[in-house]
Motif scaffolding. Structure first.
Motif, mmCIF file in Angstrom:
data_model
loop_
_atom_site.group_PDB
_atom_site.id
_atom_site.type_symbol
_atom_site.label_atom_id
_atom_site.label_comp_id
_atom_site.label_asym_id
_atom_site.label_seq_id
_atom_site.Cartn_x
_atom_site.Cartn_y
_atom_site.Cartn_z
ATOM 1 N N ALA A 231 -84.240 -13.546 62.399
ATOM 2 C CA ALA A 231 -85.506 -12.922 62.006
ATOM 3 C C ALA A 231 -86.712 -13.502 62.739
ATOM 4 C CB ALA A 231 -85.698 -13.060 60.499
ATOM 5 N N ASP A 232 -86.720 -14.824 62.939
ATOM 6 C CA ASP A 232 -87.912 -15.412 63.564
ATOM 7 C C ASP A 232 -88.027 -14.985 65.035
ATOM 8 O OD1 ASP A 232 -85.686 -17.032 64.188
ATOM 9 O OD2 ASP A 232 -86.998 -18.708 64.693
ATOM 10 N N LEU A 233 -86.891 -14.856 65.710
ATOM 11 C CA LEU A 233 -86.945 -14.408 67.105
ATOM 12 C C LEU A 233 -87.389 -12.943 67.178
ATOM 13 C CD1 LEU A 233 -83.775 -16.040 68.739
ATOM 14 C CD2 LEU A 233 -86.079 -16.981 68.396
ATOM 15 N N ARG A 234 -86.965 -12.158 66.205
ATOM 16 C CA ARG A 234 -87.349 -10.744 66.187
ATOM 17 C C ARG A 234 -88.868 -10.612 65.996
ATOM 18 N NH1 ARG A 234 -83.438 -8.807 62.983
ATOM 19 N NH2 ARG A 234 -84.660 -8.938 61.099
ATOM 20 N N ILE A 235 -89.409 -11.376 65.060
ATOM 21 C CA ILE A 235 -90.874 -11.336 64.853
ATOM 22 C C ILE A 235 -91.590 -11.722 66.138
ATOM 23 C CG2 ILE A 235 -92.852 -12.338 63.674
ATOM 24 C CD1 ILE A 235 -91.181 -12.938 61.305
ATOM 25 N N VAL B 90 -98.035 -22.407 67.363
ATOM 26 C CA VAL B 90 -98.016 -23.366 66.251
ATOM 27 C C VAL B 90 -96.914 -23.055 65.257
ATOM 28 C CG1 VAL B 90 -100.441 -23.992 66.334
ATOM 29 C CG2 VAL B 90 -99.734 -22.000 64.999
ATOM 30 N N ALA B 91 -96.469 -21.816 65.262
ATOM 31 C CA ALA B 91 -95.510 -21.396 64.251
ATOM 32 C C ALA B 91 -94.067 -21.647 64.684
ATOM 33 C CB ALA B 91 -95.704 -19.916 63.959
ATOM 34 N N ARG C 285 -95.810 -6.794 55.221
ATOM 35 C CA ARG C 285 -94.914 -7.417 56.193
ATOM 36 C C ARG C 285 -94.199 -8.649 55.652
ATOM 37 N NH1 ARG C 285 -97.852 -7.020 62.126
ATOM 38 N NH2 ARG C 285 -98.178 -4.773 62.069
ATOM 39 N N THR C 286 -94.769 -9.228 54.585
ATOM 40 C CA THR C 286 -94.125 -10.419 54.007
ATOM 41 C C THR C 286 -93.465 -10.073 52.673
ATOM 42 O OG1 THR C 286 -96.187 -11.081 52.919
ATOM 43 C CG2 THR C 286 -95.784 -11.976 55.124
ATOM 44 N N ASP D 285 -92.752 -18.666 58.605
ATOM 45 C CA ASP D 285 -92.697 -17.211 58.786
ATOM 46 C C ASP D 285 -93.993 -16.547 58.333
ATOM 47 O OD1 ASP D 285 -92.029 -17.798 56.101
ATOM 48 O OD2 ASP D 285 -91.056 -15.845 55.872
ATOM 49 N N LEU D 286 -94.600 -17.081 57.267
ATOM 50 C CA LEU D 286 -95.870 -16.505 56.811
ATOM 51 C C LEU D 286 -96.975 -16.782 57.833
ATOM 52 C CD1 LEU D 286 -95.917 -17.247 52.957
ATOM 53 C CD2 LEU D 286 -94.879 -15.348 54.217
#
Lengths: 346, 346
Positions: free
Chosen positions: A260-264, B20-21, B65-66, B261-262
């Motif tokens: 999911a993080d790579l997709r975002i 940063v994320a 989105r979250t 993710d947020l």
């Protein structure tokens, strides 16, 4: 048409590109620190400006933002597939991602011609950005593409402008002009009375210099400079024939399989880059035109009013044809027509 | 100046808002399904267009989105803090986020005046978007803000245009004009020979109608329409005095504490919305001006050449002052000056 089982997927896409990434159950995958490499087949030659400034920058930033976990392996035009073949290799999953012109796949979605751009309708790049992203054209196209296994995202909006060997004074002169063109721009020039011809990119310079054609378009100033057209066709015609989107095309199964993080990170980067690259391109256009004027004796010439009148009529015909493709195309056409009316464009 | 312990944080911001994320160690937090609600203090009144079209849309999309995990609780101008106080309540962490005009905090970073916009330099909204995001102005400002505990992100770029009670024909007429203005636009109008005055928003209409001032600006057409200025000042002057950014300001400690993710969703959404909202605003400008012309007898008038000449001279003075603020401001000024030169602006 999509079956009902596709409806929720389609809604996710419609909610916004990033919404698909929100499913919390998949976040855990990120813990595995999975590394992903995607092959990306470009429709640009490796030497072209967009291969580097669009695609290579995307790849570099994606790797940086994911700490090297998500890498794009880039292929120049024709290395795996070229032009019209790219859609199929991405749809079949041979490669998960490509770059494409919507002009290659006009038959795949009713609103594809609107995503590519209808000549003679808009006058500024920002209007194409707004139409594509805020007024729903990209979403309309994905409504039809997603059930086929791909999604498309606009990569940048940019103008198309003609260069000519000789000045033309009136619509009568237009009749004798042979202009290298492509897609709906070809149709536009033909409807306005010119004689457009299809010639492959590498042969255009030769065709102009030997008099096979009197002019051509390849993007606008950036294209004319990089293809050296101005050496043989120093009259740069304004206004733009139209505004076009280049695009990324992605296999949905590959997209769904990403952590999911790579997709975002991929989708948000594509979304940001559309705007960043479109405005950067406008700057590059200005620099290229200035180089042409100061170093190559390029003269900027405005089409005469009667030529513009013919263009306007041709534009209406093409727009009518585009919006007659079905209910989705009609909705897209209404968005474009309302925007034009709001902007005071006849 | 930042201490060395701030360097890596600063580099993260400089690498791109989303970098940063990327720290994978924090991803695990997302599994906890933590819900976050942030108070957001706007500098816009709740009734204003931007409160709804900028901030409320951001809040709605972020929640979507979250999957409802990240919510923004919105406060209209003055509910917790107003105008110039917003920076401090965000910096101290009283609220994690606010909206702000860079004009309120010009002293906090050398390049802040460039982020706010130097009157008379640029001519199109896209140029301001490009300068802010591609040419590094926003990053330069954050270089100085981050060590103070906040980061700023441009929210939208938009034009500033004057409306007048009576037409002016020449620079001589400009001398007798009292115009409600603010910030560097006030300085600009004064340097060009007009008599600008500071008047609070709610009192401007009355001030024009009773003759206290002869004109005002509040954004451009959208502002003139919503504030009803055209009822008493029907001459809408072009070109724009300048282009301005509104902005979001965020407490860095609050940002760092977010589940990864947020944080990505917030920052990428802000980044996308900057462009989406800026081009949407241009559309709203066109609609507002058209409404003025067709329903309120608004006449669009161009400043005469000698007035424009005075503006150009005033612009140079202000730009010189802005870029003299230090090494960062000089770098920012060079980016702006090169862009202007590339675009052929004198």
């Amino acid at each position: 048409m999509p079956s009902s089982s596709n409806t929720s997927n389609r809604r996710s896409i419609l909610k916004g590109a990033l919404a698909v990434a929100a499913a919390p159950a998949v976040i855990g995958q990120a813990l595995a620190q999975e590394k992903v490499t995607w092959k990306v087949q470009a429709h640009w030659p490796k030497a072209s400006g967009s291969f580097n400034d669009s695609l290579a920058v995307l790849a570099k930033q994606l790797a940086a933002r994911t700490d090297g976990r998500f890498n794009l392996e880039l292929f120049g035009a024709g290395e795996i597939a070229k032009d019209r073949e790219i859609y199929n290799v991405v749809r079949r999953g041979v490669v998960p991602m490509g770059t494409i012109s919507p002009a290659y796949i006009l038959g795949e979605a009713q609103a594809m011609g609107l995503l590519y751009g209808v000549p003679g309708t808009l006058r500024e790049t920002w209007e194409m950005m707004h139409l594509t992203k805020n007024l729903g054209i990209e979403k309309m196209v994905n409504e039809e593409l997603r059930p086929k296994g791909v999604v498309i995202f606009a990569e940048k909006a940019y103008p198309t402008e003609v260069v000519l060997k000789r000045k033309i004074g009136s619509a009568a002169d237009l009749g004798s002009l042979k202009i290298r063109s492509a897609g709906s721009m070809l149709e536009y020039l033909a409807a306005a009375g010119a004689s457009p011809q299809q010639i492959a990119g590498p042969e255009i310079y030769q065709a102009i210099s030997t008099g096979v054609v009197d002019g051509a378009h390849w993007g606008a100033a950036v294209g004319a400079l990089s293809m050296k057209f101005w050496e043989v066709a120093p009259f740069h015609m304004k206004p733009a024939l139209g505004f076009t989107n280049d695009a990324y095309i992605i296999n949905t199964a590959a997209l769904d399989k990403l952590p999911a993080d790579l997709r975002i990170q991929l989708l948000s980067l594509i979304e940001e880059r559309y705007f960043l690259r479109s405005v950067e391109y406008l700057h590059q256009e200005a620099v290229a035109l200035s180089t042409g004027k100061t170093k190559m004796n390029v003269e900027v010439v405005r089409f005469s009013d009667d030529v513009l009148g013919r263009f306007t009529a041709a534009s209406k015909t093409i727009l009518q044809k585009e919006t007659a493709k079905g209910a989705i195309a009609t909705k897209g056409g209404e968005a474009l027509t309302k925007l034009m009316s709001d902007l005071g464009y006849g």
